[in-house]
Structure formats: C-alpha cells, structure tokens
Design a protein around this motif. Structure first.
Motif, PDB file in Angstrom:
ATOM      1  N   ALA A  90       0.827  -1.208   0.000  1.00 29.90           N
ATOM      2  CA  ALA A  90       0.000   0.000   0.000  1.00 29.90           C
ATOM      3  C   ALA A  90       0.860   1.257   0.000  1.00 29.90           C
ATOM      4  CB  ALA A  90      -0.951  -0.005   1.198  1.00 29.90           C
ATOM      5  N   GLY A  91       1.910   1.250  -0.821  1.00 26.76           N
ATOM      6  CA  GLY A  91       2.724   2.447  -1.008  1.00 26.76           C
ATOM      7  C   GLY A  91       2.107   3.326  -2.075  1.00 26.76           C
ATOM      8  N   ASN A  92       2.903   4.253  -2.620  1.00 27.25           N
ATOM      9  CA  ASN A  92       2.361   5.195  -3.606  1.00 27.25           C
ATOM     10  C   ASN A  92       1.781   4.504  -4.831  1.00 27.25           C
ATOM     11  OD1 ASN A  92       3.068   7.409  -2.032  1.00 27.25           O
ATOM     12  ND2 ASN A  92       5.086   7.615  -2.983  1.00 27.25           N
ATOM     13  N   LEU A 150       1.389  -7.035  -7.243  1.00 26.39           N
ATOM     14  CA  LEU A 150       2.478  -6.893  -6.274  1.00 26.39           C
ATOM     15  C   LEU A 150       3.191  -5.565  -6.472  1.00 26.39           C
ATOM     16  CD1 LEU A 150       4.085  -8.394  -4.015  1.00 26.39           C
ATOM     17  CD2 LEU A 150       5.653  -9.125  -5.830  1.00 26.39           C
ATOM     18  N   THR A 151       3.146  -4.704  -5.440  1.00 27.30           N
ATOM     19  CA  THR A 151       3.745  -3.365  -5.551  1.00 27.30           C
ATOM     20  C   THR A 151       4.671  -3.064  -4.381  1.00 27.30           C
ATOM     21  OG1 THR A 151       1.854  -2.331  -4.425  1.00 27.30           O
ATOM     22  CG2 THR A 151       1.746  -2.495  -6.831  1.00 27.30           C
ATOM     23  N   VAL A 152       5.312  -4.095  -3.846  1.00 27.97           N
ATOM     24  CA  VAL A 152       6.212  -3.891  -2.711  1.00 27.97           C
ATOM     25  C   VAL A 152       7.604  -3.494  -3.210  1.00 27.97           C
ATOM     26  CG1 VAL A 152       4.953  -5.566  -1.309  1.00 27.97           C
ATOM     27  CG2 VAL A 152       6.910  -6.331  -2.683  1.00 27.97           C
ATOM     28  N   PRO A 153       8.461  -2.926  -2.330  1.00 29.10           N
ATOM     29  CA  PRO A 153       9.835  -2.586  -2.725  1.00 29.10           C
ATOM     30  C   PRO A 153      10.634  -3.827  -3.109  1.00 29.10           C
ATOM     31  CG  PRO A 153       9.214  -1.494  -0.676  1.00 29.10           C
ATOM     32  CD  PRO A 153       8.143  -2.497  -0.959  1.00 29.10           C
ATOM     33  N   ARG A 154      11.689  -3.617  -3.876  1.00 30.03           N
ATOM     34  CA  ARG A 154      12.527  -4.727  -4.339  1.00 30.03           C
ATOM     35  C   ARG A 154      13.005  -5.619  -3.183  1.00 30.03           C
ATOM     36  NH1 ARG A 154      16.289  -5.005  -8.685  1.00 30.03           N
ATOM     37  NH2 ARG A 154      16.080  -2.740  -9.028  1.00 30.03           N
ATOM     38  N   ILE A 155      13.430  -4.992  -2.087  1.00 27.50           N
ATOM     39  CA  ILE A 155      14.019  -5.746  -0.981  1.00 27.50           C
ATOM     40  C   ILE A 155      13.019  -6.712  -0.349  1.00 27.50           C
ATOM     41  CG2 ILE A 155      13.473  -4.011   0.787  1.00 27.50           C
ATOM     42  CD1 ILE A 155      16.209  -4.620   2.035  1.00 27.50           C
ATOM     43  N   ALA A 156      11.731  -6.419  -0.487  1.00 26.75           N
ATOM     44  CA  ALA A 156      10.714  -7.265   0.125  1.00 26.75           C
ATOM     45  C   ALA A 156      10.013  -8.183  -0.871  1.00 26.75           C
ATOM     46  CB  ALA A 156       9.666  -6.392   0.823  1.00 26.75           C
TER      47      ALA A 156
END
Length: 206
Positions: A90-92, A150-156
């Motif tokens: 739930a980021g930008n 899926l919209t999470v950061p690369r690290i996750a």
C-alpha cells in the motif's frame, strides 16, 4: 477464437479496444481497419489479421460496427468474466492502482489491499480496505482470490512472493523492480515500468 493469440496481438487488441471506446464516446458507429492502423501507425493488413482472430461478422472494406467489434475483443480477452484480485503493498504505486476505477471495465476487480505497516492497516482507499498482510491467506480463501498485484519494494519482493505462494496465490502481476523465483505452476507477469521508460528514452535519444 480460431487459434491461440500471441502476447503481441493481445497488446494490439487492447489498443484497438481503447480506440473503439473513444469512438463510442464520440457517437461514431463504424470503423475501418485503415482508421485503426492510422491511429496506431501500423499496417492495416496487421489490423485485419488481428481482427480475423475474433468472432466478428464485420467486413474490413465497408467497416466494422464499433460496438460489435468492442464486444468481440472483450469476449476473446475475457473482459466479460471479472477476476478478483488483491493489491499487496500500500505504497504510492499500490494506492494509485487502487484508485484506478477503469480496471473493472477490463475485468479486474480489486477487492482489498495488504501491507505490514500498522499505520496503513485499517485505512480505506477508494472503498477498498487495507488489511495486515498476515490476513491475506484467510481472506484469499474466503473471497476466492488467486491473483495479486504486487507493488512492494525490491528488498521485500521475494519474501512476499514466497508468502503469496504459500497462501495459494496462483497469478502475480509484478510491479516491483525484481525478478521473482516461483514454482512452475505460478504465473508471473512482470510490469517493467523502468524498462519501458528506458526503451522510450533510447528511441528519443536515437
């Protein structure tokens, strides 16, 4: 449908659908392959070939009925059978996708968002609640959801995907900048936003 449709053809058909939607909005009832080709700057023979894969009675020389051709594309590409999905992250970008109402017109029904940030849990975005990621297996089973954006950061990304696979998610539309490792029975579609930009940038520079 007479034969399996390639990814490139599917991409063109979605562009044809956008053009047809604009024609309907403008009150135009017929369209020719030449008109479509000119708008997309491609050969009209390619347009006719693509349309021949659809169950459509239109004739390219006299024009296709816009509403009928639009329905044929929707039937062939599965727009008429909505697919329920979750957004994970739930980021930008995740919030922007949740606010995009036009998904439903193309058969994608986003039901909820998931995140591990307690400050985001419980927030409602465009009538879609943000749940803690730990609740995804339960709600996926309850709502019959097998698809995730899926919209999470690369690290996750990889650890999140491992969790999704364990949660019986079968289809992943990957917006994260990461190449995912999944079992053979899991379908992943990578939305390479930066790659598309760099392709565009290269064309501008050359």
């Amino acid at each position: 449908m007479k034969e399996k449709i390639s990814d490139k053809t599917i991409n063109r058909l979605t562009l044809y659908h956008c053009i047809l939607s604009d024609f309907i909005t403008s009150g135009i009832e017929t369209i020719t392959s030449v008109q479509i080709a000119n708008l997309l700057k491609i050969d009209d023979s390619q347009v006719r070939k693509d349309i021949s894969l659809l169950e459509n009675s239109g004739k390219s020389r006299v024009g296709y009925i816009v509403s009928d051709l639009k329905k044929s594309i929707e039937k062939t590409l599965g727009f008429a059978h909505p697919k329920n999905a979750f957004i994970v992250g739930a980021g930008n970008l995740g919030l922007a996708l949740a606010k995009y109402d036009n998904f439903l017109n193309y058969g994608l029904n986003v039901l909820a968002l998931f995140d591990n940030d307690p400050l985001k849990v419980g927030v409602t975005i465009n009538k879609k609640e943000v749940f803690h990621i730990s609740r995804l297996p339960e709600l996926a089973k309850k709502m019959g959801v097998q698809m995730v954006l899926l919209t999470v950061p690369r690290i996750a990304a990889q650890s999140t995907v491992d969790f999704l696979v364990d949660s019986n998610i079968k289809y992943i539309w990957n917006f994260s900048p990461s190449v995912l490792r999944v079992p053979d029975d899991i379908e992943v579609w990578n939305e390479n936003l930066m790659g598309n930009f760099l392709h565009f940038s290269y064309k501008i520079s050359n």
